[in-house]
Motif scaffolding. Structure first.
Motif, PDB file in Angstrom:
ATOM      1  N   MET A   1     -18.990  61.750 -66.263  1.00  8.15           N
ATOM      2  CA  MET A   1     -17.599  61.448 -65.936  1.00  8.15           C
ATOM      3  C   MET A   1     -17.070  60.329 -66.823  1.00  8.15           C
ATOM      4  SD  MET A   1     -17.675  61.778 -61.775  1.00  8.15           S
ATOM      5  CE  MET A   1     -19.215  60.879 -61.565  1.00  8.15           C
ATOM      6  N   VAL A   2     -17.937  59.351 -67.106  1.00  6.73           N
ATOM      7  CA  VAL A   2     -17.532  58.249 -67.994  1.00  6.73           C
ATOM      8  C   VAL A   2     -17.285  58.781 -69.404  1.00  6.73           C
ATOM      9  CG1 VAL A   2     -18.218  56.016 -68.937  1.00  6.73           C
ATOM     10  CG2 VAL A   2     -18.824  56.615 -66.586  1.00  6.73           C
ATOM     11  N   ARG A   3     -18.183  59.663 -69.862  1.00  5.98           N
ATOM     12  CA  ARG A   3     -18.017  60.216 -71.207  1.00  5.98           C
ATOM     13  C   ARG A   3     -16.782  61.106 -71.291  1.00  5.98           C
ATOM     14  NH1 ARG A   3     -23.639  60.380 -70.549  1.00  5.98           N
ATOM     15  NH2 ARG A   3     -23.526  62.496 -69.695  1.00  5.98           N
ATOM     16  N   CYS A   4     -16.520  61.895 -70.247  1.00  2.44           N
ATOM     17  CA  CYS A   4     -15.340  62.761 -70.249  1.00  2.44           C
ATOM     18  C   CYS A   4     -14.070  61.919 -70.300  1.00  2.44           C
ATOM     19  CB  CYS A   4     -15.352  63.651 -69.008  1.00  2.44           C
ATOM     20  SG  CYS A   4     -13.941  64.774 -68.884  1.00  2.44           S
ATOM     21  N   LYS A   5     -14.026  60.848 -69.532  1.00 13.67           N
ATOM     22  CA  LYS A   5     -12.846  59.981 -69.526  1.00 13.67           C
ATOM     23  C   LYS A   5     -12.684  59.283 -70.874  1.00 13.67           C
ATOM     24  CE  LYS A   5      -9.404  57.659 -67.802  1.00 13.67           C
ATOM     25  NZ  LYS A   5      -8.112  58.326 -67.520  1.00 13.67           N
ATOM     26  N   ALA A   6     -13.792  58.800 -71.438  1.00 15.30           N
ATOM     27  CA  ALA A   6     -13.707  58.044 -72.688  1.00 15.30           C
ATOM     28  C   ALA A   6     -13.403  58.943 -73.881  1.00 15.30           C
ATOM     29  CB  ALA A   6     -15.014  57.286 -72.922  1.00 15.30           C
ATOM     30  N   PHE A   7     -13.956  60.170 -73.879  1.00 15.49           N
ATOM     31  CA  PHE A   7     -13.840  61.017 -75.068  1.00 15.49           C
ATOM     32  C   PHE A   7     -12.626  61.934 -75.020  1.00 15.49           C
ATOM     33  CE2 PHE A   7     -15.441  64.449 -77.972  1.00 15.49           C
ATOM     34  CZ  PHE A   7     -15.499  63.656 -79.100  1.00 15.49           C
ATOM     35  N   THR A   8     -12.276  62.447 -73.836  1.00 13.84           N
ATOM     36  CA  THR A   8     -11.153  63.392 -73.729  1.00 13.84           C
ATOM     37  C   THR A   8     -10.035  62.877 -72.841  1.00 13.84           C
ATOM     38  OG1 THR A   8     -12.006  64.594 -71.794  1.00 13.84           O
ATOM     39  CG2 THR A   8     -12.810  65.274 -73.971  1.00 13.84           C
ATOM     40  N   HIS A   9     -10.194  61.695 -72.235  1.00 17.57           N
ATOM     41  CA  HIS A   9      -9.169  61.111 -71.364  1.00 17.57           C
ATOM     42  C   HIS A   9      -8.787  62.064 -70.225  1.00 17.57           C
ATOM     43  CE1 HIS A   9      -8.502  57.595 -73.920  1.00 17.57           C
ATOM     44  NE2 HIS A   9      -8.673  58.421 -74.934  1.00 17.57           N
ATOM     45  N   GLY A  10      -9.767  62.812 -69.734  1.00 18.84           N
ATOM     46  CA  GLY A  10      -9.551  63.697 -68.598  1.00 18.84           C
ATOM     47  C   GLY A  10      -9.175  65.116 -68.970  1.00 18.84           C
ATOM     48  N   TYR A  11      -8.781  65.365 -70.216  1.00 21.52           N
ATOM     49  CA  TYR A  11      -8.393  66.725 -70.609  1.00 21.52           C
ATOM     50  C   TYR A  11      -9.599  67.669 -70.659  1.00 21.52           C
ATOM     51  CZ  TYR A  11      -3.667  65.238 -71.802  1.00 21.52           C
ATOM     52  OH  TYR A  11      -2.387  64.762 -71.742  1.00 21.52           O
ATOM     53  N   GLY A  12     -10.795  67.133 -70.745  1.00 24.84           N
ATOM     54  CA  GLY A  12     -11.996  67.973 -70.774  1.00 24.84           C
ATOM     55  C   GLY A  12     -12.616  68.174 -69.408  1.00 24.84           C
ATOM     56  N   SER A  13     -11.832  68.023 -68.329  1.00 31.36           N
ATOM     57  CA  SER A  13     -12.382  68.122 -66.973  1.00 31.36           C
ATOM     58  C   SER A  13     -12.946  69.511 -66.694  1.00 31.36           C
ATOM     59  CB  SER A  13     -11.309  67.768 -65.947  1.00 31.36           C
ATOM     60  OG  SER A  13     -10.893  66.427 -66.090  1.00 31.36           O
ATOM     61  N   VAL A  14     -12.286  70.548 -67.194  1.00 33.77           N
ATOM     62  CA  VAL A  14     -12.808  71.909 -66.991  1.00 33.77           C
ATOM     63  C   VAL A  14     -14.155  72.060 -67.693  1.00 33.77           C
ATOM     64  CG1 VAL A  14     -12.390  74.351 -67.426  1.00 33.77           C
ATOM     65  CG2 VAL A  14     -10.511  72.869 -66.721  1.00 33.77           C
ATOM     66  N   GLY A  15     -14.248  71.585 -68.914  1.00 34.05           N
ATOM     67  CA  GLY A  15     -15.526  71.624 -69.620  1.00 34.05           C
ATOM     68  C   GLY A  15     -16.579  70.771 -68.945  1.00 34.05           C
ATOM     69  N   LEU A  16     -16.166  69.661 -68.343  1.00 30.18           N
ATOM     70  CA  LEU A  16     -17.104  68.814 -67.606  1.00 30.18           C
ATOM     71  C   LEU A  16     -17.705  69.586 -66.447  1.00 30.18           C
ATOM     72  CD1 LEU A  16     -18.324  66.006 -66.879  1.00 30.18           C
ATOM     73  CD2 LEU A  16     -16.257  65.585 -65.546  1.00 30.18           C
ATOM     74  N   ILE A  17     -16.879  70.289 -65.679  1.00 31.35           N
ATOM     75  CA  ILE A  17     -17.384  71.073 -64.548  1.00 31.35           C
ATOM     76  C   ILE A  17     -18.352  72.149 -65.038  1.00 31.35           C
ATOM     77  CG2 ILE A  17     -16.738  72.577 -62.649  1.00 31.35           C
ATOM     78  CD1 ILE A  17     -15.951  69.683 -62.252  1.00 31.35           C
ATOM     79  N   GLN A  18     -17.987  72.829 -66.128  1.00 31.23           N
ATOM     80  CA  GLN A  18     -18.853  73.887 -66.654  1.00 31.23           C
ATOM     81  C   GLN A  18     -20.199  73.329 -67.115  1.00 31.23           C
ATOM     82  OE1 GLN A  18     -16.440  75.591 -69.726  1.00 31.23           O
ATOM     83  NE2 GLN A  18     -15.088  76.685 -68.307  1.00 31.23           N
ATOM     84  N   ALA A  19     -20.165  72.198 -67.816  1.00 31.68           N
ATOM     85  CA  ALA A  19     -21.406  71.609 -68.316  1.00 31.68           C
ATOM     86  C   ALA A  19     -22.288  71.130 -67.172  1.00 31.68           C
ATOM     87  CB  ALA A  19     -21.077  70.452 -69.267  1.00 31.68           C
ATOM     88  N   LEU A  20     -21.703  70.451 -66.201  1.00 37.31           N
ATOM     89  CA  LEU A  20     -22.486  69.940 -65.070  1.00 37.31           C
ATOM     90  C   LEU A  20     -23.045  71.085 -64.237  1.00 37.31           C
ATOM     91  CD1 LEU A  20     -20.280  66.942 -63.889  1.00 37.31           C
ATOM     92  CD2 LEU A  20     -22.502  66.817 -65.001  1.00 37.31           C
TER      93      LEU A  20
END
Length: 888
Positions: free
Chosen positions: A483-502
């Motif tokens: 979640m920290v990496r998603c916020k820092a790298f995509t500023h929340g726009y990669g949330s869908v990819g975060l869910i898929q990866a997790l």
């Protein structure tokens, strides 16, 4: 103004201030803010609220008085209008008559004026007007011809001025000639004169270039300003900017090209200096670049008329000039670190964002220092991705209402159109779009590092279950960093990819344990019986069987612990998504002061990328909707709500769908393995049941004699095998009494084989909603779903039901179809066995339709069975029984 001073506000003044606002909410906020003082901020919260209440009471009284005054004035106006309306028609009629009279008078005056002027005078005036027009056109033609005549001496004059280093006059002469180029438009003379103009401008530029470069290098601002004026005069302003930018960026470009990297392209033979990592070099590079920009702020403000745009072009041109390009080095940097490159990319992007923040602050100073640019009416923060600081007593405005004027007055709108930050963040965009893959690779590599030295082959069965729980702690800890990496790298726009990866990461971890569970047999270690298990010593279980049962129980318990830990993590994940959705919504409502990324340019890049998809909108909307439904905001100010409450409410649908499926698969594997061990003695009894001799035996003489003498007969007793199987089934409840307090049996009951989902109602969820307040201010309510305890009787019933159906499925699928021949004696014995077994399983609440079909087919006489077989399908039990009995 203090609270006491507020009493002096007059009704008229209050009404005047109210008329200045289009939005009532903005007027209330400003009215409250106007009465705050520095002293008020240091007082306790209760005192603030008391003063606020007193002022609001007085404000209401004043508004009531204003309403009464306004009402009285409105009544007087209505009375005046009512009295004046009857006379209005008369006034209009009078005005119409006056207008008609005036029109007729004007017509008469015009006619008389024409008649008063003699015809000779009128002709003379027309002649004078014609002569004036001819004179004006002749003068214009003379000017054009003079401009054209000057082209014959243009080259000689400009060359002479350049030789005399009178560059200003040469530029002015070329500017004058350029203006007259329009005379030759669409004529054969245009192209030669245009070529001459360009040639002379090139000569002037060449003559100025060396002096210009020298002035730029020596930072002679006055000379550079004069040269810029000359270049602007001859329409070569862009060339001057190129000269200036190329000269001033030399130090930065040289630093970039001479760097020697250990984790990036080194360009052997060209790089020098000590080897360093790209992440260590970049902050130094940006610091040097920012120092250069700050040093150029003064000269650029003096030389150029548009300092912010000039600095923006300077940054963009510098980044475009770097060799190798930033994108190439970033790609090489990512390839060097391979699977774990994401954390290193986050570090590099953070350095870039810090540089962009420094540049933005410098831009604001640059814009504020311009005397011609008016300052904002109200101060506001720059759009840095953080929420604009609001007043302590302000009242929020709702979406859909007009935005308060104060939101539109602030901000530095002139800086938003500059594209220097897009040049900075463009190299990261492709990597950000591929965030899901990068995150999954990072997680998989972290998991591989954990399990590389995992001593799974050298641990006992019980330690294996403990290792499963410990590794779950490790992977959840790794996942929390996502979640920290998603916020820092995509500023929340990669949330869908975060869910898929997790989801894939957790599922992969659980699936690896499921595969190991299916492939690796239990160890043959010695097993010590507990006191309760010694009471079941009469059962046909070996020490290995007890060890296997214990292992599966521990694995189920571990799976339950892993599921609860993932549920807790999922709650944190929903909280992160909810915060991201709230920030996006605020940025949408106030785009001037709030951005979703570090700068406007980075925000635009992310908004225009494929990350900003409909799936992202759907995900954030669903999370916000669930959050709003499960957070009782109306109770935030209730004293009883500050204590922990238990609210019966259904848990939201899991967002880690694949993980839940993998956990269900693991639990089912444990359940099936445990059932196999529990039923192994019973299946051993049934292993030779199909080959028993009783099935092919014929009727004996004693039975015939009993039939001739009419000796009464009794029903057959069940066979010894069925009796032992029935005894084993009846002992199963005793087995589960030992583990009645073990929560592991109650985990994932829905995956038990042959269990009807209707029997297992969804366990009600306890919703813990807590709110803690400090100084009268409440924190945001937290929502945590916890599974309610499962009834032990329901657990035992579900397991007994599943075991009964599993055994009967084995009996009806594998054992009974293996009987090859069945005589009447064998049929009678099989009928007795099946009836007895049917009664036994009914005691366990097991109703098996297939068993009843077998029992009915065996009990049928030959004629009835043959008739039914003719009407049955090819795979029916009736047809199979007819074949066994030799009837078909």
């Amino acid at each position: 103004m203090t609270m006491a001073g507020a009493t002096s506000i007059s009704t008229a003044k209050l009404t005047e201030t109210l008329e200045q606002y289009d939005d009532i909410t903005s007027w209330i906020n400003d009215a409250l803010n106007a009465n705050e003082t520095i002293d008020d901020l240091s007082t306790p919260s209760n005192a603030d609220l008391t003063k606020l209440d007193q002022y609001i009471t007085q404000l209401l009284t004043t508004l009531d008085i204003a309403c009464e005054d306004t009402s009285a004035q409105l009544e007087r106006i209505i009375d005046d209008v009512s009295r004046g309306i009857p006379r209005l028609a008369y006034d209009l009629h009078f005005m119409k008559d006056g207008a008609l009279s005036l029109q007729s008078s004007l017509v008469e005056v015009l006619k008389k004026s024409k008649d008063a002027v003699p015809a000779e005078t009128s002709a003379a005036l027309d002649n004078l007007h014609h002569l004036d027009t001819v004179k004006g056109r002749m003068e214009a033609a003379r000017d054009v011809l003079q401009e054209a005549e000057s082209w014959s001496t243009l080259e000689m004059e400009v060359t002479s001025l350049i030789g005399e280093r009178n560059y200003i006059k040469a530029a002015e002469r070329l500017s004058e000639a350029s203006k007259s180029m329009v005379v030759f438009q669409n004529t054969p003379e245009y192209d030669p004169r245009r070529a001459l103009m360009v040639n002379l401008q090139n000569q002037l530029e060449a003559a100025l270039s060396s002096a210009l470069v020298a002035a730029i290098n020596s930072q002679d601002v006055a000379a550079c300003k004069d040269y810029f004026s000359i270049f602007s005069t001859i329409q070569r302003e862009s060339e001057f900017r190129n000269y200036y930018n190329a000269a001033r960026r030399t130090s930065v470009v040289t630093m970039w090209q001479s760097a020697n990297f250990s984790d990036c392209d080194t360009r052997d033979g060209e790089s020098s200096g000590p080897r360093q990592s790209f992440a260590d070099f970049l902050p130094k590079f940006y610091a040097t670049f920012l120092a250069l920009l700050n040093a150029e702020r003064g000269p650029i403000s003096s030389i150029f008329p548009d300092p912010p745009a000039t600095v923006s072009r300077f940054i963009s041109s510098t980044m475009a000039t770097l060799q190798p390009t930033f994108s190439q080095r970033l790609s090489s940097y990512a390839n060097h670190y391979g699977e774990s490159c994401l954390s290193h990319l986050v570090t590099v992007q953070r350095s870039t964002e810090e540089f962009a923040t420094g540049v933005w602050k410098m831009m604001e100073k640059l814009q504020d220092s311009e005397p011609s640019r008016p300052k904002p009416v109200t101060p506001s923060e720059r759009p840095s991705g953080h929420r604009r600081r609001s007043s302590r007593m302000s009242i929020s405005w709702r979406p859909g209402q007009p935005k308060p004027t104060s939101l539109l007055l602030g901000g530095v709108q002139g800086l938003d159109n500059l594209e220097w930050d897009q040049e900075l963040f463009q190299p990261f965009l492709d990597l950000q779009v591929d965030y899901s893959s990068l995150e999954r690779r990072f997680l998989d590599q972290a998991l591989l590092d954990i399990i590389t030295n995992d001593p799974r082959d050298n641990v006992s069965d019980l330690d294996r279950a403990r290792l499963f729980r410990e590794r779950a702690v490790d992977i959840v800890g790794i996942a929390e960093g996502s979640m920290v990496r998603c916020k820092a790298f995509t500023h929340g726009y990669g949330s869908v990819g975060l869910i898929q990866a997790l989801d894939g990461f957790f599922a992969s971890f659980v699936d690896s344990w499921t595969a190991e569970l299916a492939s690796q047999p239990s160890s043959s270690q010695s097993y010590s019986f507990s006191t309760s298990e010694l009471e079941l010593a009469d059962l046909d279980y070996s020490a290995k069987d007890w060890s296997e049962i214990q292992l599966m129980l521990h694995m189920l318990g571990s799976a339950r612990g892993v599921s609860e830990r993932i549920t807790t993590f999922e709650t944190k994940l929903r909280s992160y998504l909810s915060q991201t959705a709230a920030h996006f919504r605020l940025a949408q409502m106030d785009p001037l002061n709030i951005t979703t990324a570090a700068t406007k340019g980075q925000t635009q890049l992310l908004e225009q990328s494929s990350l900003n998809s409909a799936d992202l909108f759907s995900l954030l909307s669903s999370v916000e909707e669930i959050q709003s439904q499960n957070t009782p905001l109306t109770a935030l100010h209730s004293a009883t709500f500050r204590q922990t409450q238990q609210v019966q409410q259904a848990a939201p649908e899991s967002i880690l769908v694949q993980t839940r499926q993998s956990l269900s698969g693991f639990a089912q594997g444990c359940q099936v393995s445990m059932q196999k061990t529990i039923l192994s003695p019973l299946r051993n009894h049934l292993s030779s049941y199909a080959s028993a001799s009783i099935w092919s035996s014929r009727e004996d003489p004693q039975s015939a004699l009993a039939a001739d003498l009419h000796i009464p007969t009794f029903s057959l007793s069940p066979s010894e095998t069925v009796q032992r199987v029935a005894e084993g089934l009846l002992n199963l409840p005793r087995l589960f009494d030992i583990y009645a307090d073990d929560d592991a049996l109650g985990f994932s009951l829905q995956t038990l084989p042959h269990v009807d989902p209707e029997m297992l109602k969804p366990s009600e969820q306890h919703l813990d909603v807590s709110s803690q307040g400090v100084g009268g201010h409440h924190r945001r309510a937290s929502v945590v779903f916890k599974p309610a305890p499962v009834d032990p009787e329901l657990v035992s019933s579900a397991w007994l039901l599943s075991l009964g159906h599993t055994l009967l499925s084995y009996l009806t699928t594998n054992v009974l179809p293996s009987i090859s021949t069945l005589t009447s004696v064998g049929a009678a014995q099989l009928t007795s066995d099946l009836e007895y077994l049917s009664n036994i399983v009914r005691a366990l609440n097991v109703e098996n339709e297939t068993l009843e079909q077998w029992r009915g087919a065996v009990a049928s006489d030959d004629e009835e069975l043959k008739k039914e077989a003719q009407q049955s399908s090819a795979d029916s039990i009736v047809l199979r029984m007819a074949k066994i009995r030799g009837l078909y």
